[in-house]
Write a protein that holds these residues in place. Structure first.
Motif, PDB file in Angstrom:
ATOM      1  N   SER A  22       0.833  -1.216   0.000  1.00  0.00           N
ATOM      2  CA  SER A  22       0.000   0.000   0.000  1.00  0.00           C
ATOM      3  C   SER A  22       0.862   1.258   0.000  1.00  0.00           C
ATOM      4  N   ARG A  26       1.604   4.346  -3.014  1.00  0.00           N
ATOM      5  CA  ARG A  26       1.466   5.789  -2.732  1.00  0.00           C
ATOM      6  C   ARG A  26       2.782   6.506  -2.993  1.00  0.00           C
ATOM      7  N   THR A  93      -5.756  -1.092  -6.081  1.00  0.00           N
ATOM      8  CA  THR A  93      -5.218   0.158  -5.526  1.00  0.00           C
ATOM      9  C   THR A  93      -4.711   1.051  -6.661  1.00  0.00           C
ATOM     10  N   ARG A 124     -17.775   2.687  -6.508  1.00  0.00           N
ATOM     11  CA  ARG A 124     -17.387   3.326  -5.245  1.00  0.00           C
ATOM     12  C   ARG A 124     -16.484   4.547  -5.452  1.00  0.00           C
ATOM     13  N   SER A 163     -13.169   2.645   3.346  1.00  0.00           N
ATOM     14  CA  SER A 163     -12.253   2.180   2.299  1.00  0.00           C
ATOM     15  C   SER A 163     -11.130   3.171   2.064  1.00  0.00           C
ATOM     16  N   ALA A 164      -9.896   2.684   2.234  1.00  0.00           N
ATOM     17  CA  ALA A 164      -8.725   3.546   2.015  1.00  0.00           C
ATOM     18  C   ALA A 164      -8.541   3.846   0.537  1.00  0.00           C
ATOM     19  N   GLN A 165      -9.010   2.942  -0.314  1.00  0.00           N
ATOM     20  CA  GLN A 165      -8.855   3.205  -1.749  1.00  0.00           C
ATOM     21  C   GLN A 165      -9.782   4.334  -2.177  1.00  0.00           C
ATOM     22  N   ARG A 190      -7.162   2.393   6.553  1.00  0.00           N
ATOM     23  CA  ARG A 190      -5.719   2.681   6.623  1.00  0.00           C
ATOM     24  C   ARG A 190      -5.422   4.120   6.205  1.00  0.00           C
ATOM     25  N   ILE A 309      -8.612  -6.148   7.200  1.00  0.00           N
ATOM     26  CA  ILE A 309      -9.399  -6.727   6.100  1.00  0.00           C
ATOM     27  C   ILE A 309      -8.571  -7.711   5.255  1.00  0.00           C
ATOM     28  N   ASP A 310      -7.314  -7.363   4.958  1.00  0.00           N
ATOM     29  CA  ASP A 310      -6.517  -8.238   4.090  1.00  0.00           C
ATOM     30  C   ASP A 310      -6.008  -9.480   4.827  1.00  0.00           C
ATOM     31  N   LYS A 337     -12.697  -8.581  -3.333  1.00  0.00           N
ATOM     32  CA  LYS A 337     -11.241  -8.468  -3.468  1.00  0.00           C
ATOM     33  C   LYS A 337     -10.796  -9.211  -4.731  1.00  0.00           C
TER      34      LYS A 337
HETATM   35  C1  S3P Z   1      -5.771  -0.808   0.175  1.00  0.00           C
HETATM   36  C2  S3P Z   1      -6.991  -0.720   0.806  1.00  0.00           C
HETATM   37  C3  S3P Z   1      -7.848  -1.881   1.094  1.00  0.00           C
HETATM   38  C4  S3P Z   1      -7.075  -3.182   0.984  1.00  0.00           C
HETATM   39  C5  S3P Z   1      -6.213  -3.235  -0.238  1.00  0.00           C
HETATM   40  C6  S3P Z   1      -5.204  -2.092  -0.247  1.00  0.00           C
HETATM   41  C7  S3P Z   1      -4.998   0.420  -0.055  1.00  0.00           C
HETATM   42  O1  S3P Z   1      -8.906  -1.915   0.164  1.00  0.00           O
HETATM   43  O2  S3P Z   1      -7.950  -4.276   1.003  1.00  0.00           O
HETATM   44  O3  S3P Z   1      -5.502  -4.450  -0.288  1.00  0.00           O
HETATM   45  O4  S3P Z   1      -3.775   0.333  -0.338  1.00  0.00           O
HETATM   46  O5  S3P Z   1      -5.577   1.509   0.038  1.00  0.00           O
HETATM   47  P1  S3P Z   1     -10.290  -1.090   0.380  1.00  0.00           P
HETATM   48  O6  S3P Z   1      -9.976   0.339   0.360  1.00  0.00           O
HETATM   49  O7  S3P Z   1     -11.124  -1.512  -0.786  1.00  0.00           O
HETATM   50  O8  S3P Z   1     -10.828  -1.578   1.679  1.00  0.00           O
END
Ligand code: S3P
Length: 423
Positions: A22, A26, A93, A124, A163-165, A190, A309-310, A337
């Motif tokens: 992750s 970034r 991501t 989303r 969701s961090a994404q 995250r 989650i992962d 996923k």
């Molecule tokens: C991630 C966010 C998570 C995670 C993915 C990586 C990221 O997904 O499951 O493996 O790097 O922002 P979601 O944002 O869909 O929960």
């Protein structure tokens, strides 16, 4: 590549976990926006991050590889209109964060991905980006996607999902939008984007589950990436379930928004010690000592879900060895996923003798299973399913064969080599 996994001897010794996936995504993307030079130390060489790296090159970045661990990204003054479609490979991501960057540019771009990624939901991110003024065409909210660069304006977005994404997509779009962009989520996901944005000088504010950003520039500052706790999780699991194991895992990112697995395992009576805590490029890092443990079952639900989650597939493997019934709820998004991870892990663990039942939003595992093995199992083109089953194979009575184990290369090409160091 099909592999056979056999019952393991105790694991002993120490290893250093490769870079966080992750954070590497970034580091590559944000460096591309700095108009300057950024040295990235200890980046992930998994296929997902290499998809991102290739895309930033297509957007005009120059990559200079210094050695195996370090590279320098030289960003253009203005990111360039790509001449070809941007291939996100297997990486959600890459897709969702890149869409945030591309939506506010003054050029058009197209994104595509492999078979699995092309089935994953993109509404989303498309829906909130459209509210910001983005123009996007899509295949029923899936890849391939065309983005018609336009000028964006800030919004206050209440996300139904933690969701961090999605959050990162909107914060990236917010860097280019007029006015203020704010994102609120039901639970905190995250926060690597927020930490790296702060580190690079963006005008960002965090208040509980809301993050707010103003149009900002990012400064070119060098970034060192910690080891990936999601990769470390497989080694933590192995040491916990293989009798007499005692290992040290060095340089693991322990950011609280990612370390839910450590909290849960402690609740399950795991013998885990966090040592030598430090801060690297605004991220918390530590070494982790793990010993074989007499584990107890637990319930995992609600706010902690985005923090692990992962790790839920590997937690299922661990729970198969705990005393009592482990219940995992509120993890519906696990079905979206790289594979439907609820169905995949349940089906395959059952084959090797685990007492596990699928529910709509998780699974229920009756523990203390004697895993029999002696069968052939599939990883559903999903790296985390592949590695979770590998760990289960290490405690099966008879060997298991895992088909297409090469999917591990998506996040962790060093997996088998590192394992052999602990035997
Ligand atoms: C991630 C966010 C998570 C995670 C993915 C990586 C990221 O997904 O499951 O493996 O790097 O922002 P979601 O944002 O869909 O929960």
């Amino acid at each position: 590549m099909d592999i056979t996994v056999e019952k393991s001897k105790p694991l002993k010794g120490s290893i250093k976990i490769p870079a966080d996936k992750s954070i590497t995504h970034r580091a590559f993307m944000f460096s591309a926006l700095t108009k300057g030079k950024v040295k990235v130390t200890n980046y992930s060489r998994g296929a997902d991050c290499l998809s991102t790296l290739k895309i930033v090159q297509q957007l005009g970045c120059n990559i200079n590889y210094i050695n195996e661990k370090e590279l320098i990204i030289t960003a253009p003054k203005i990111i360039k209109s790509p001449s070809n479609a941007l291939d996100c490979g297997n990486s959600g991501t890459t897709t969702r964060l890149m869409m945030g960057i591309l939506a506010g540019q003054n050029f058009n771009s197209s994104l595509l991905g492999d078979e699995s990624l092309s089935k994953r939901p993109m509404k989303r991110v498309i829906a909130p980006l459209e509210l910001m003024g983005a123009k996007i065409s899509h295949n029923d909210y899936k890849l391939p996607i065309e983005i018609y660069g336009s000028s964006l304006h800030g919004i206050n977005y209440q996300s139904p999902l933690a969701s961090a994404q999605v959050k990162s997509c909107l914060l990236l779009a917010g860097l280019f939008a007029q006015g203020m962009t704010s994102f609120t989520e039901p639970y905190k996901s995250r926060n690597h984007t927020e930490l790296m944005f702060e580190y690079m000088g963006a005008d960002l504010n965090t208040n509980k589950n809301t993050v707010t950003i103003q149009k900002s520039d990012l400064n070119p500052v060098d970034i060192t990436i910690p080891g990936d706790i999601s990769s470390a999780a497989f080694f933590i699991a192995a040491a916990l379930v293989i009798p007499d194991s005692d290992i040290l895992i060095k340089n693991v990112g322990i950011n609280e928004t990612r370390s839910g697995i450590l909290d849960i395992l402690k609740k399950m009576n795991a013998d885990i010690k966090i040592l030598n805590e430090r801060l690297i490029s605004n991220e918390k890092v530590a070494d982790i000592n793990v010993k074989y443990s007499d584990l107890k079952a637990t319930t995992i639900q609600g706010e902690i879900i985005p923090r692990l989650i992962d790790e839920l597939p590997i937690i299922a493997t661990i729970a198969s060895q705990a005393e009592g019934t482990t219940i995992i709820k509120d993890a519906q998004d696990l079905r979206n996923k790289e594979a439907d991870r609820i169905s995949a892990i349940t089906t395959e663990l059952k084959k090797i003798g685990c007492n596990i039942e699928e529910t709509q939003d998780g699974f229920i595992i009756n523990g203390k299973n004697n895993l029999t093995g002696n069968c052939e199992i599939n990883c559903y083109h999903d790296h985390r399913i592949a590695m979770s089953l590998y760990i289960a194979g290490l405690i099966c009575k008879k060997p298991i064969k895992i088909n297409e184990f090469q999917w591990v290369n998506i996040s962790f090409p060093e997996f088998l080599k590192l394992f052999s160091k602990l035997n």
